[in-house]
Design an enzyme around this catalytic site. Structure first.
Site, PDB file in Angstrom:
ATOM      1  N   LYS A  81       1.057  -1.185   0.052  1.00  0.00           N
ATOM      2  CA  LYS A  81      -0.286  -0.395  -0.251  1.00  0.00           C
ATOM      3  C   LYS A  81       0.872   1.506  -0.039  1.00  0.00           C
ATOM      4  O   LYS A  81       1.938   1.085   0.869  1.00  0.00           O
ATOM      5  CB  LYS A  81      -1.077   0.418   1.091  1.00  0.00           C
ATOM      6  CG  LYS A  81      -1.752   1.140   1.308  1.00  0.00           C
ATOM      7  CD  LYS A  81      -2.787   0.465   2.696  1.00  0.00           C
ATOM      8  CE  LYS A  81      -3.703   1.950   2.966  1.00  0.00           C
ATOM      9  NZ  LYS A  81      -4.983   1.198   3.510  1.00  0.00           N
ATOM     10  N   SER A 156      -9.621   1.140   3.354  1.00  0.00           N
ATOM     11  CA  SER A 156      -8.902   2.041   2.157  1.00  0.00           C
ATOM     12  C   SER A 156      -7.353   1.083   1.554  1.00  0.00           C
ATOM     13  O   SER A 156      -7.078   1.752   0.541  1.00  0.00           O
ATOM     14  CB  SER A 156      -8.173   3.508   3.156  1.00  0.00           C
ATOM     15  OG  SER A 156      -7.226   2.519   4.244  1.00  0.00           O
ATOM     16  N   SER A 180      -9.521  -0.770   7.133  1.00  0.00           N
ATOM     17  CA  SER A 180      -8.893  -1.072   5.898  1.00  0.00           C
ATOM     18  C   SER A 180      -8.584  -2.549   5.640  1.00  0.00           C
ATOM     19  O   SER A 180      -8.469  -1.853   4.032  1.00  0.00           O
ATOM     20  CB  SER A 180      -8.353   0.520   5.955  1.00  0.00           C
ATOM     21  OG  SER A 180      -9.405   1.589   5.933  1.00  0.00           O
TER      22      SER A 180
HETATM   23  N1  GLN Z   1     -12.457   2.997   6.829  1.00  0.00           N
HETATM   24  C1  GLN Z   1     -12.025   3.717   7.421  1.00  0.00           C
HETATM   25  C2  GLN Z   1     -12.045   5.104   8.509  1.00  0.00           C
HETATM   26  O1  GLN Z   1     -12.201   5.640   7.360  1.00  0.00           O
HETATM   27  C3  GLN Z   1     -10.993   2.616   8.145  1.00  0.00           C
HETATM   28  C4  GLN Z   1      -9.690   3.702   7.654  1.00  0.00           C
HETATM   29  C5  GLN Z   1      -8.764   3.101   7.363  1.00  0.00           C
HETATM   30  O2  GLN Z   1      -8.775   1.641   8.534  1.00  0.00           O
HETATM   31  N2  GLN Z   1      -7.228   3.218   7.291  1.00  0.00           N
HETATM   32  O3  GLN Z   1     -11.478   5.802   9.114  1.00  0.00           O
END
Ligand code: GLN
Length: 491
Positions: A81, A156, A180
């Site tokens: 990532k 994400s 994420s």
């Molecule tokens: N979807 C969650 C957020 O927007 C988790 C994001 C993540 O785990 N980086 O914060």
């Protein structure tokens, strides 16, 4: 298209390379050819890192020729990532504000891949600074779900999930702050585990919510996922919240033991009410499968789970507002100074132009909840909720060995469907957030499909440092259902 037709698993691929049956360099050639062909449609990658990858592959081939020992997974291509720093490679975090930034150093997790001779083939797309649940908040490109290109891959870490789901690579790394890795794993029909907080070093991972962030692996089956986590875990003095691992770190010793006699609790508050009907049905079927396999499945009520989303969006945004203060046009990435004549105006313009709407929303929410007069009402209260959640989970482990719930309330939605509705997007994380808030490990594994043939994920949670147990339960389920190495049919 059936990519990786011979490369069934990452572990097999490594064995083939080790035995000299295949050269690591040839495997890389094929991987880059596949990415070339597929990624115009999937859009998983932001940067390809051929130079680094071939260097590592050649080292592997040299060692094989010299009959030297190889670490586990050596030679197996992996994607990373784009918030995990690699030496000499751009890190964008899916943001314009890091335009032009090339990392001068490597994250500990990346260094471990390097030491284990696992070639990193590229950096994957993500929601800007890992804020989002669909990868649509990337300022750089759109990533498509390999099961249906009109749908999101989740987020994400959507790029890392899509790269594994499409078969471009067999394993990848993402980061999981509120779900994420597990949520995109569920939406893309692959496996993803967020380990116990502190298990994988955060050094060199661009910080979002530091008390929640963990680098976490994706794989197409339980064994590959476990092997990838083994490769990156371990204590690191460079991360102040890194922990000495406790309990068994040999994830494979008991992995085939089955689940007869285990006590499994399903979280009543997350059983399926208000979720997509097929998700609820598939979850019920999973309960039945586990019961048929000899586990005792009982309901467990965890009332604080209902407060998790609200508390998370205070804690995570508060930490983010502080962590993202460093992106000001002075030290990193893009600087916007046209038409400005003092440094404050430069900061303002850089941040105004450089950050996308969701990141700005989070910085404002976080700054607000930390501001004087509001701190106790918001941040202080969220911390109390966090503590209560921890207590409630602790109590649950007295009754059950593991907990289960659906990973995501819905399967992958259409690109654009929720993009303008932040609250709907935040609710995607309802089942994954409690795991980050309490620091426990959680794995998402495939458990079925909806009526449109989109994958559904099952989440298994356990006490701190219970990764071996989670892999064991996941493996039993995988073996029973055959939901492994799933390959979307497209192209
Ligand atoms: N979807 C969650 C957020 O927007 C988790 C994001 C993540 O785990 N980086 O914060």
């Amino acid at each position: 298209m059936s990519p990786n037709s011979e490369e069934i698993t990452a572990i097999d691929l490594h064995e083939q390379i080790k035995s000299g049956k295949r050269k690591a360099r040839e495997v890389l050639d094929e991987t880059f050819a596949r990415i070339d062909k597929m990624d115009t449609q999937v859009g998983a990658f932001l940067t390809l890192t051929q130079e680094h990858a071939y260097q590592v592959a050649d080292e592997v081939d040299r060692k094989v020729a010299a009959k030297e020992n190889l670490p586990m997974l050596a030679g197996v291509p992996i994607a990373v990532k784009d918030n995990i720093n690699m030496t000499g490679v751009p890190t964008t975090c899916g943001s314009k504000i890091l335009g032009g930034f090339v990392s001068p150093y490597g994250a500990t997790a990346y260094q471990k891949l390097r030491e284990r001779l696992m070639p990193v083939v590229g950096k994957t797309n993500m929601d800007e600074f890992a804020m989002g649940s669909s990868t649509e908040n990337s300022a750089l490109k759109v990533t498509h779900n390999p099961w249906d290109l009109d749908r999101v891959p989740g987020g994400s870490s959507g790029g890392s999930a899509a790269a594994v789901s499409s078969g471009e690579v067999l394993i990848s790394l993402g980061s999981d702050t509120g779900g994420s890795v597990r949520q995109p794993a569920a939406l893309c029909g692959v496996y993803g585990i967020k380990p116990t907080y502190g298990t994988v070093s955060r050094y060199g991972l661009v910080a979002f919510g530091s008390s929640l962030d963990q680098i976490s692996p994706f794989g197409r089956n339980v064994h590959d996922t476990a092997a990838t986590l083994s490769a990156i875990m371990g204590f690191d003095p460079k991360d102040s919240t890194s922990v000495e691992p406790q309990g068994s770190q040999n994830y494979f010793r008991d992995i085939e033991m089955g689940i007869r006699g285990l006590k499994v609790g399903y979280i009543q508050e997350l059983k399926g009410d208000g979720m997509q009907p097929e998700v609820a049905t598939s979850f019920d079927a999973a309960i039945k499968t586990l019961t048929d396999m000899g586990a005792e499945v009982v309901p467990i009520s965890l009332s604080t789970v209902n407060l998790a989303v609200a508390a998370y969006y205070i804690v995570a945004t508060a930490e983010a507002s502080s962590n993202l203060a460093r992106f000001d046009g002075v030290r990193y990435g893009a600087r916007k100074e046209e038409g400005v004549n003092d440094i404050k105006a430069m900061y303002r313009k850089t941040r105004m132009d450089g950050f996308g709407a969701e990141v700005k929303r989070r910085i404002m929410l976080g700054t607000f909840s930390l501001s004087s007069g509001y701190y106790d009402a918001f941040y202080g209260k969220a911390q109390k909720v966090r503590k209560l959640m921890r207590q409630e989970f602790e109590d649950a482990w007295r009754d059950v060995d593991v907990l289960i719930c659906p990973t995501s309330p819905t399967t992958a939605f259409k690109i654009g469907e929720k993009a303008d509705d932040p609250v709907q997007m935040y609710l995607s994380d309802i089942a994954t957030i409690p795991v980050n808030m309490t620091g426990i490990p959680g794995i998402s594994i495939p458990c079925g499909f909806d009526n449109d043939n989109m994958p559904i994920g099952l989440q298994i949670l356990g006490p701190h440092f219970s990764e071996s147990l989670l892999f064991r339960v996941a493996r039993a389920f995988e073996r029973e259902t055959g939901l492994t190495n799933l390959q979307p049919k497209w192209g």
